[in-house]
Design an enzyme around this catalytic site. Structure first.
Site, short mmCIF file in Angstrom:
data_model
loop_
_atom_site.label_atom_id
_atom_site.label_comp_id
_atom_site.label_asym_id
_atom_site.label_seq_id
_atom_site.Cartn_x
_atom_site.Cartn_y
_atom_site.Cartn_z
N SER A 1 7.36 -0.85 -4.59
CA SER A 1 7.39 -0.69 -5.93
C SER A 1 8.92 -0.24 -6.28
CB SER A 1 6.51 0.49 -6.53
OG SER A 1 5.26 0.09 -6.37
N ARG A 2 9.85 -0.67 -5.37
CA ARG A 2 11.12 -0.26 -5.47
C ARG A 2 11.48 1.22 -5.64
NH1 ARG A 2 11.18 -4.75 -4.47
NH2 ARG A 2 12.35 -6.49 -5.33
#
Length: 212
Positions: free
Chosen positions: A189-190
């Site tokens: 999810s970065r």
């Protein structure tokens, strides 16, 4: 598929302040060894970014040839664009990107030339053709054609003859003396893990986690 849709979710590993070593050079050595063990293509490849006197940046891929507590060493033509940049502004940044391990290492600091003896030792260890190439090429200078470049190589080869090539004065090593290192581990999810080291005036390294 558009460029904007190209993405990958990272999930190989995590990184926390408790995972890393107190000495950032030792931590770099640990990750470098893991990159070598993973058989990554050219784990010693790095981007070297420099800035000229007008503040214009440039970067290129080079190969690191040595690192130890004193810093990170590479070799090049002192008259090249990066060499000219470093004459005007000796601050530089390195970037290692080990894609298969979902890792990056950023390194910043000041750069100085290594000793002539160190440059001689490495130059003499290079393959003969590489040594002749260093003598022949006026790196970053314009040239009319590939044929002209090949002719310069032949000319240098003939000038050397059967002698042992001597390192030209325009070619040698640089050492980046770091004051900042950042270790980046890709996460889902970065929300990547980033652990940074900053050097204090008393020689102490401080570790901190950065937001992704």
């Amino acid at each position: 598929m558009s460029i904007a849709d190209l993405r990958k979710d990272y999930s190989r590993a995590s990184l926390s302040k408790s995972d890393v070593l107190a000495d950032p050079i030792a931590q770099f050595g640990k990750w470098f060894d893991e990159a070598v063990m993973a058989k990554i293509a050219e784990p010693n490849a790095m981007s070297v970014a420099t800035v000229d006197a007008n503040g214009r940046p440039s970067s290129r891929i080079l190969l690191i040839k040595e690192f130890d507590p004193r810093g990170f060493v590479w070799f090049t033509n002192y008259a090249s664009r990066k060499g000219q940049d470093l004459e005007q502004n000796n601050n530089a940044a390195l970037l290692f990107h080990w894609v298969e391990l979902e890792r990056q290492v950023r390194i910043e600091g000041r750069v100085e030339k290594i000793s002539a003896a160190e440059s001689d030792a490495y130059f003499n260890s290079r393959p003969l053709a590489s040594r002749i190439g260093a003598i022949a090429s006026h790196q970053s200078a314009p040239i009319d054609s590939r044929d002209a470049l090949d002719a310069l190589f032949v000319q240098a080869e003939q000038s050397v003859g059967s002698d042992v090539p001597k390192r030209p004065e325009h070619w040698g090593g640089y050492r980046l003396i770091p004051d900042y290192l950042e270790f980046w581990q890709g996460r889902r999810s970065r929300l990547h893990d980033r652990i940074a080291y900053r050097l204090h005036d008393d020689g102490r390294w401080e570790r901190e986690r950065l937001q992704p």
